[in-house]
Design a protein around this motif. Structure first.
Motif, PDB file in Angstrom:
ATOM      1  N   ARG A 438     -13.518   5.078  38.468  1.00 14.41           N
ATOM      2  CA  ARG A 438     -13.588   5.695  37.079  1.00 14.41           C
ATOM      3  C   ARG A 438     -14.919   5.666  36.250  1.00 14.41           C
ATOM      4  O   ARG A 438     -15.813   4.754  37.009  1.00 14.41           O
ATOM      5  N   GLU A 440     -16.160   5.114  32.238  1.00 14.57           N
ATOM      6  CA  GLU A 440     -15.764   5.099  30.901  1.00 14.57           C
ATOM      7  C   GLU A 440     -16.995   4.839  30.181  1.00 14.57           C
ATOM      8  O   GLU A 440     -17.737   3.783  30.274  1.00 14.57           O
ATOM      9  N   ARG A 442     -18.601   5.140  26.026  1.00  7.56           N
ATOM     10  CA  ARG A 442     -18.483   4.784  24.644  1.00  7.56           C
ATOM     11  C   ARG A 442     -19.860   4.796  24.178  1.00  7.56           C
ATOM     12  O   ARG A 442     -20.941   4.353  24.616  1.00  7.56           O
ATOM     13  N   TYR A 563     -12.232  10.326  34.359  1.00  9.29           N
ATOM     14  CA  TYR A 563     -13.734   9.991  33.415  1.00  9.29           C
ATOM     15  C   TYR A 563     -12.771   9.772  31.745  1.00  9.29           C
ATOM     16  O   TYR A 563     -12.087  10.536  31.709  1.00  9.29           O
ATOM     17  N   SER A 564     -13.646   9.134  31.152  1.00 12.22           N
ATOM     18  CA  SER A 564     -13.139   8.821  29.832  1.00 12.22           C
ATOM     19  C   SER A 564     -14.425   8.786  28.901  1.00 12.22           C
ATOM     20  O   SER A 564     -15.469   7.852  29.300  1.00 12.22           O
ATOM     21  N   GLN A 610     -10.929  13.110  28.080  1.00 17.15           N
ATOM     22  CA  GLN A 610     -10.303  12.686  29.227  1.00 17.15           C
ATOM     23  C   GLN A 610     -10.354  13.590  30.518  1.00 17.15           C
ATOM     24  O   GLN A 610     -10.011  14.967  30.267  1.00 17.15           O
TER      25      GLN A 610
END
Length: 648
Positions: A438, A440, A442, A563-564, A610
């Motif tokens: 993953r 992630e 921000r 992926y985020s 996403q």
């Protein structure tokens, strides 16, 4: 026999003189104008003639001879004018010859003994490594020209038979290539044919007391590289060969199954796991009172990492037989076999049973249907015998930094040969899929009225996604880490104001957190009353070209992942969003994608992207659908937010 190309350093050291005149008679050989136009198309070089013969003299001795002539068409094919022939304690080079022909096919130079350089092939981390190479460089300043090399290698290491790859690279055409194996009648050849053209199957004959197996291919056009395709050696003709019986420095074995190969390896290393009493006592004290089996294994592994280091030792039979555990205990170092055997012995002192396992690291998985020696590394497999739920711990014993029970991209997602008292058994190493791999992210982006911006970004990577960053963290100083990250940032103008890599606390797989601060001058320059800005800060995907003609190769993606991205965009009061990108949602066989942007109650814009790619292999017939999937993602990733000034 595997083709070896000269390393860049070796090539740089080999400086041959220019060609000035023809040598010898005037009988043309390999004239360039005789090459069919179909073989020149898309080719940097053409194999004019290749003849490889592999002769099994006995279970303990083989002889390999090679004659290869290659026409070099341009500078991109110049590597084919070099040759590196490997030898060591178990392999001897009988001769290495070379000839250069001009475009008309006339000899203009022959390789002299003084032109052949001899190099150590030490990997830089080996305490002892007898691997060496004889290197020749016949590169010429003008094109085209043809080089021909001949050599012979006598081997006392018949665990490895030749693999025939007549077309090992893209942009390489093949006019003619043949492969012949000669074996005693009581030692029949084991072989596996792969992707052979029609009419190229084996011709098997018996000549007196020998079997002769022969393959030939002709007129193979050069292949161009295709996007997201497997290695070229997985697409072109190949023949794998292996012995039924072998002997290495007096150690005899059979290779008719994975069980027999594992048995030979296990027996070769049996009894070499005895520890000094003092080390045994330290381990007993280390795990005393610890009832959880996994916790005991972790303590032993951390002891290993804190008290040993990896140094390769490759001499003769040492490629397969470990140094005793007592040697590692005394010296504090060992190669992969020795450190894995040592860890196995330490665990045994802690009342935990473990097994060494052979694996092919950092390369495609082995061919499971063809038992043969395809391995280059050793790891440790620890079944949890006392666990309520069946489970297995895997340990990489050569690294002082690899996380407990983590194989990573180096040895994960593949098969390994477990070495047990009953012989070898193929098992799978841990799989790392979309749930483990993953990324992630921000970020907060602050844009001022002049279009300059600052950004604070936190990125969490787990599983295979963190492998490269873990290597940066453990092997490079922070300044060099920062430079490596800066090299791949997709901005024309930026400054890094804050940077840190920090190991995360993920429970099942290792993780790495990257904290990044950026200044982005002229990030969104005003255009009249409007400001145009991409909401996707760091995760834009590119589109792929459509196939030219029929797609040849299947689609091979590296790894499954998820992926985020969540990006919050802060703008001054004088800017208001005029146009927002349309939300996008894609659900396909290749994966799923979504992106949308919305206005939060405080006026901040929040962009959420996403992407999940859970499958890694697709048939070549699916390529057009994959191209369309990538095109739609690329278009969505480029979509811009339009702001309008309200204070004018």
């Amino acid at each position: 026999m595997r083709r070896l190309f000269l390393p860049t350093l070796v090539v740089a050291l080999l400086q041959t003189g220019p060609i000035s005149q023809a040598v010898g008679g005037a009988v043309p050989k390999y004239p360039v104008d005789a090459l069919p136009a179909a073989l020149r198309e898309n080719a940097h070089a053409v194999v004019r003639n290749e003849e490889e013969t592999f002769t099994v003299k006995s279970a303990a001795r083989t002889v390999a001879t090679m004659r290869r002539a290659v026409t070099i068409l341009d500078e991109a094919g110049a590597d084919y004018a070099t040759e590196l022939v490997y030898y060591d304690q178990l392999n001897t080079v009988s001769y290495l010859r070379g000839t250069v022909y001009n475009p008309a096919g006339l000899v203009v130079r022959q390789l002299r003994a003084a032109d052949i350089r001899d190099y150590s092939l030490s990997d830089g981390i080996s305490l002892a490594n007898d691997g060496r190479g004889r290197a020749a460089d016949l590169r010429q300043p003008t094109y085209p020209y043809t080089v021909e090399f001949e050599y012979e290698v006598v081997s006392n290491n018949p665990l490895f038979y030749s693999t025939w790859h007549p077309q090992p690279r893209e942009q390489l055409a093949v006019e003619s290539s043949s492969f012949r194996v000669i074996t005693p009648v009581d030692m029949p050849l084991r072989y596996q044919e792969q992707r052979l053209p029609e009419g190229s199957a084996v011709v098997h004959t018996q000549e007196g007391l020998t079997h002769v197996y022969q393959w030939q291919v002709h007129d193979l056009p050069a292949l161009e590289e295709e996007n997201d395709a497997p290695p070229i050696t997985e697409q072109t003709p190949a023949v794998l060969t292996a012995p039924t019986a072998f002997e290495v420095q007096g150690h005899r074995g059979t290779l008719t199954s994975w069980q027999t190969l594992g048995q030979w390896t296990y027996d070769l290393n049996a009894g070499r796991d005895e520890l000094p009493p003092a080390i045994k006592a330290r381990i007993v004290a280390l795990v005393q009172g610890e009832t959880d089996e996994r916790a005991r294994i972790r303590k032993v592994y951390e002891f290993l990492q804190a008290n040993t280091r990896y140094i390769s030792i490759q001499l003769g039979i040492g490629g397969w037989q470990t140094f005793p555990a007592s040697s590692v205990a005394a010296n504090g170092y060992g190669d992969c076999k020795a450190l894995t055997n040592y860890c196995k012995a330490l665990l045994q002192a802690a009342d935990v049973t473990a097994y060494c396992a052979l694996v092919r690291a950092d390369e495609p998985d082995i061919r499971t249907q063809f038992p043969s020696s395809q391995f280059n590394h050793v790891i440790l497999c620890v079944p949890l015998a006392k666990s309520a739920k069946p489970d297995t711990v895997w340990l990489e014993c050569t690294s002082q930094t690899t996380a407990f029970n983590y194989m990573g991209g180096f040895t994960g997602n593949r098969h390994a040969l477990l070495l047990t008292p009953a012989g070898g058994k193929l098992i799978r190493t841990p799989r790392y899929g979309v749930a483990e791999n993953r990324r992630e992210r921000r970020a907060d982006v602050y844009v001022d009225a002049q279009g300059n911006a600052t950004a604070t970004i936190r990125t969490l990577r787990t599983g295979l996604e963190q492998d490269d960053f873990s290597m940066l963290f453990h092997n490079l100083a922070p300044a060099e880490q920062k430079k490596r990250v800066a090299d791949v940032l997709p901005f024309a103008n930026f400054n890094i104001t804050k940077f840190a890599l920090v190991p995360g606390t993920s429970a099942t797989v290792p993780s790495m957190v990257e904290n990044l601060g950026l200044t982005l001058p002229n990030f969104a320059p005003p255009s009249g009353k409007r400001v145009f800005m991409s909401a996707n800060l760091l995760s834009r995907w590119s589109s792929l070209p459509a196939a030219v003609g029929e797609r040849r190769a299947d689609i091979w993606l590296d790894n499954a992942f998820a992926y985020s991205d969540t990006i919050r965009i802060h703008v001054p009061a004088g800017l208001k969003p005029e146009s927002l990108p349309t939300p996008v949602k894609l659900t396909t066989a290749f994966g799923s994608y979504s992106s949308q942007i919305q206005t939060l109650p405080d006026g901040t814009l929040q962009y959420v992207r996403q992407l999940r790619m859970p499958v890694t292999r697709f048939a070549r017939t699916e390529y057009s659908g994959y191209v369309e999937f990538r095109r739609k993602i690329s278009a969505a990733d480029k979509a811009q937010v339009v702001f309008v000034k309200t204070d004018s």
